[in-house]
Design a protein around this motif. Structure first.
Motif, PDB file in Angstrom:
ATOM      1  N   TYR A 227       0.856  -1.200   0.000  1.00 46.62           N
ATOM      2  CA  TYR A 227       0.000   0.000   0.000  1.00 46.62           C
ATOM      3  C   TYR A 227       0.886   1.243   0.000  1.00 46.62           C
ATOM      4  CZ  TYR A 227      -3.160   3.432   2.244  1.00 46.62           C
ATOM      5  OH  TYR A 227      -3.886   4.535   2.574  1.00 46.62           O
ATOM      6  N   VAL A 228       0.563   2.190  -0.857  1.00 47.88           N
ATOM      7  CA  VAL A 228       1.473   3.312  -1.099  1.00 47.88           C
ATOM      8  C   VAL A 228       1.803   4.112   0.168  1.00 47.88           C
ATOM      9  CG1 VAL A 228      -0.396   4.858  -1.843  1.00 47.88           C
ATOM     10  CG2 VAL A 228       1.916   5.306  -2.602  1.00 47.88           C
ATOM     11  N   TRP A 229       0.851   4.271   1.081  1.00 44.11           N
ATOM     12  CA  TRP A 229       1.148   5.050   2.290  1.00 44.11           C
ATOM     13  C   TRP A 229       2.125   4.306   3.206  1.00 44.11           C
ATOM     14  CZ3 TRP A 229       0.966   9.819   3.965  1.00 44.11           C
ATOM     15  CH2 TRP A 229       0.099  10.719   3.359  1.00 44.11           C
ATOM     16  N   PHE A 230       1.951   2.980   3.293  1.00 48.96           N
ATOM     17  CA  PHE A 230       2.838   2.197   4.165  1.00 48.96           C
ATOM     18  C   PHE A 230       4.276   2.296   3.653  1.00 48.96           C
ATOM     19  CE2 PHE A 230       4.734  -1.405   6.246  1.00 48.96           C
ATOM     20  CZ  PHE A 230       4.070  -1.451   7.451  1.00 48.96           C
ATOM     21  N   ASP A 231       4.403   2.357   2.331  1.00 50.16           N
ATOM     22  CA  ASP A 231       5.716   2.508   1.702  1.00 50.16           C
ATOM     23  C   ASP A 231       6.241   3.934   1.918  1.00 50.16           C
ATOM     24  OD1 ASP A 231       7.202   3.644  -0.477  1.00 50.16           O
ATOM     25  OD2 ASP A 231       6.035   2.632  -2.013  1.00 50.16           O
ATOM     26  N   ALA A 232       5.419   4.923   1.602  1.00 50.03           N
ATOM     27  CA  ALA A 232       5.924   6.304   1.551  1.00 50.03           C
ATOM     28  C   ALA A 232       6.363   6.831   2.925  1.00 50.03           C
ATOM     29  CB  ALA A 232       4.863   7.216   0.963  1.00 50.03           C
ATOM     30  N   LEU A 233       5.592   6.520   3.971  1.00 47.55           N
ATOM     31  CA  LEU A 233       5.935   7.064   5.292  1.00 47.55           C
ATOM     32  C   LEU A 233       7.344   6.636   5.730  1.00 47.55           C
ATOM     33  CD1 LEU A 233       2.470   6.514   6.993  1.00 47.55           C
ATOM     34  CD2 LEU A 233       3.656   8.726   6.842  1.00 47.55           C
TER      35      LEU A 233
END
Ligand code: ME8
Length: 622
Positions: A227-233
């Motif tokens: 999931y993009v947020w889990f990656d980006a943070l």
């Protein structure tokens, strides 16, 4: 050596180019970093910014551009970097989530959480918003749309991996009890605490490849990406593991600077992810407000209210643009953007107060050839008694005041203090009138003026983090360093910030390319009808309003209209007018108005809308 103060901006999505909101956060971070370097030394701060390159939004933007996702990201990255360079952003590291250093750290953290049982698989059915890239539950929805932006959602049933966020809810509540300033400003902390009063759901952290391939692979299951947020943070942590050469950056971050739109992901998901992985949470999360365009709408790519920062920076200069953003927005609160406000600020503060101060001093310097006068005494000795009291205080402790404001994250207030000193200096020159020839020739006046230049130099130094290019120029216009030491070199006739004339648009007129598009359904919600005015009288206590009794066919109503500067009440009787009838009733000067009369232009030259043939009262406008 003390560890560097570690400051981050969000990683922006590369589905489009930067807009004013992105420019604000990044300039704010840059200004804070430059102040830290000024006050605490060049190695005192580490500023990280970068790009969020995975996920559906980016993947769709790439497809739309007919490019492979990585190609699209590379192209957008150079565009963003270019904009930041033009706006004078001095970051110490720039991270992209498609870089290998980041993929490695995300993979390691995922493995760690999976192995310790914090990630599990389950089948899930929910409402998915492509725009927000997340699921909503039935009860989250607002009239069947996503509760954040009111965009469409689709029902999706799929098996995914979930992170046991709920297990750590109590830990986070206690953490925030112990660290009440971990989220700033305090009203944002209250919001987070409110959110934590509801039970937290586990976080869906995967997307099946059948739906999305553009993401970091889930290391133990080739059918999924992260999931993009889990990656980006995780980027904020990655950057401390692989900082640029010869730089050491210590985790935890001192401040994550974000917009209020991404508070939950930063203040709830992120600390829990870190804590579960055995890593300390960030020290502070500081959420700023939104720049709003017209009608209080948040300025964003999706509403079409895009102000392109480079266009403004090209038109008015990057430094003036940076100054406006920092001075105008009280950090934490929303602010309205308009080009007119930008021009007014440049004219009042930069061209007038600051520009005039320099021009005046330089002119006097040449008029009296003070360059030949030996220096003694101080400015304050001479003019101190006649000056507004705050001046001596301001000039002597300006740097302390500014530092305090910056350390307390109040850049707008720091700038205002500097301008109070500028205005006090201008006033003091008016009081001592050195241009009166006899006085102008005196040595003590000359010395006073040298001291005035010293204060102006200090002002330039203290404004340099906000306007790096222009203030370096101003400094060089005051003194030049030579082998023999500093020499005064003010030249009259130079203008740092020439006054700008704003081209006035007709009131209420908007340029075509700024117009928000609405659908026919949205238009149909307006109930606009033809009415006939049957009675009219002025409203007491104002000379702007008329109270009209309007026949709308099925009923007569009172409508209060701000037209009295153009029409007298008796001119209105019998007129056929056009009325928005389903506007929420309001009271104006104690009179109930149930609807709004439509007119074009502005007072005192209004033109009423009417129909070009007689139609019965109550006819609907379509
Ligand atoms: O949310 N006013 O990226 P994004 C002020 N990739 N600031 C604004 C703004 C406005 N009207 N609109 C945007 C994302 N911003 C994620 C973040 S972080 C690990 C991932 C600024 O491109 C503000 O800083 O949508 C906001 O938080 C950010 O842009 C969102 O940028």
């Amino acid at each position: 050596m003390a560890p560097r103060f570690y400051l981050t901006t969000p990683l922006y999505y590369v589905n489009d180019e930067p807009h004013l909101g992105h420019a604000y956060t990044t300039i704010l971070a840059d200004v804070l970093a430059r102040y830290k370097r000024l006050f605490y030394g060049t190695d005192s701060v580490h500023l990280l910014t970068g790009l969020d390159e995975h996920g559906q939004k980016v993947s769709r933007a790439a497809a739309k551009a007919g490019l492979e996702p990585q190609q699209h990201c590379d192209r957008m990255a150079s565009l963003w970097i270019d904009v930041w360079e033009k706006l004078g952003i001095s970051c110490d590291d720039f991270i992209r989530t498609t870089e290998q250093r980041h993929v490695d750290v995300v993979t390691e953290i995922l493995n760690r959480l999976y192995q310790q049982g914090d990630i599990y698989q389950k089948e899930y059915e929910g409402w998915y918003s492509v725009y927000e890239e997340r699921f909503f539950t039935e009860k989250d929805l607002d009239h069947g749309k996503d509760p954040i932006g009111g965009r469409p959602v689709e029902k999706i049933k799929e098996t995914n991996y979930f992170f046991r966020m709920s297990n750590y809810q109590n830990w986070l509540i206690q953490h925030y009890e112990k660290h009440p300033d971990a989220v700033l400003p305090s009203f944002r902390m209250n919001e987070v605490k409110g959110f934590l009063r509801q039970p937290l759901e586990d976080l869906c952290i995967s997307r099946p490849k059948s739906r999305l391939t553009w993401g970091i692979p889930i290391p133990w299951d080739e059918d999924y990406v992260t999931y993009v947020w889990f990656d980006a943070l995780i980027n904020y942590y990655t950057a401390t593991k692989f900082p640029p050469e010869a730089v050491e950056v210590a985790w935890p971050a001192d401040i994550h600077l974000i917009g209020k739109d991404i508070l939950t992901t930063h203040a709830v998901f992120w600390p829990i992810m870190l804590h579960a992985a055995g890593i300390d949470p960030p020290r502070h999360i500081l959420a700023h407000g939104w720049w709003m365009a017209r009608d209080d709408a948040k300025m964003s790519k999706s509403t079409g209210e895009v102000v392109k920062p480079l266009e403004l920076a090209d038109k008015y200069g990057p430094d003036a643009f940076r100054f406006f953003l920092m001075r105008e927005m009280v950090l934490g609160q929303d602010a309205g953007f308009s080009e007119e406000a930008l021009v007014n600020r440049i004219n009042a503060d930069l061209a007038n107060d600051l520009g005039n101060l320099y021009s005046r001093l330089a002119k006097l310097w040449h008029q009296f050839e003070w360059g030949t006068v030996p220096r003694h005494g101080t400015y304050y000795d001479y003019v101190g008694k006649q000056l507004p009291e705050e001046f001596g205080y301001m000039a002597s402790s300006l740097e302390d005041l500014v530092r305090k404001d910056i350390d307390a994250m109040r850049p707008h207030s720091a700038i205002e203090k500097i301008f109070q000193a500028v205005r006090a200096l201008n006033r003091s020159i008016e009081i001592c009138e050195p241009w009166k020839e006899e006085r102008g020739k005196s040595a003590s006046i000359a010395n006073s003026m040298m001291d005035a230049f010293d204060v102006l130099y200090k002002v330039a130094e203290l404004l340099e983090p906000v306007m790096p290019v222009k203030m370096a120029e101003l400094k060089s216009w005051i003194y030049q360093d030579s082998p023999a030491g500093r020499v005064m070199s003010p030249q009259p006739g130079r203008h740092l910030f020439p006054r700008i004339k704003l081209e006035k648009r007709p009131q209420g007129a908007k340029l075509q390319d700024e117009t928000i598009e609405i659908t026919i359904d949205e238009f149909n919600r307006l109930d606009i009808r033809v009415g006939v005015v049957t009675a009219a009288r002025p409203v007491k206590g104002t000379d702007k309003l008329l109270s009209l009794e309007v026949d709308l066919g099925s009923e007569r109503r009172q409508i209060v209209a701000g037209i009295a500067e153009t029409y007298s009440h008796d001119q209105m009787i019998g007129r056929r007018i056009v009325v928005l009838t389903n506007l929420k009733p309001v009271k104006l000067r104690g009179e109930l108005s149930r609807g709004m009369l439509l007119a074009a232009g502005s007072e005192p030259e209004l033109a009423l809308l009417t129909t070009d043939r007689e139609v019965p009262p109550g006819s609907k406008v379509i």
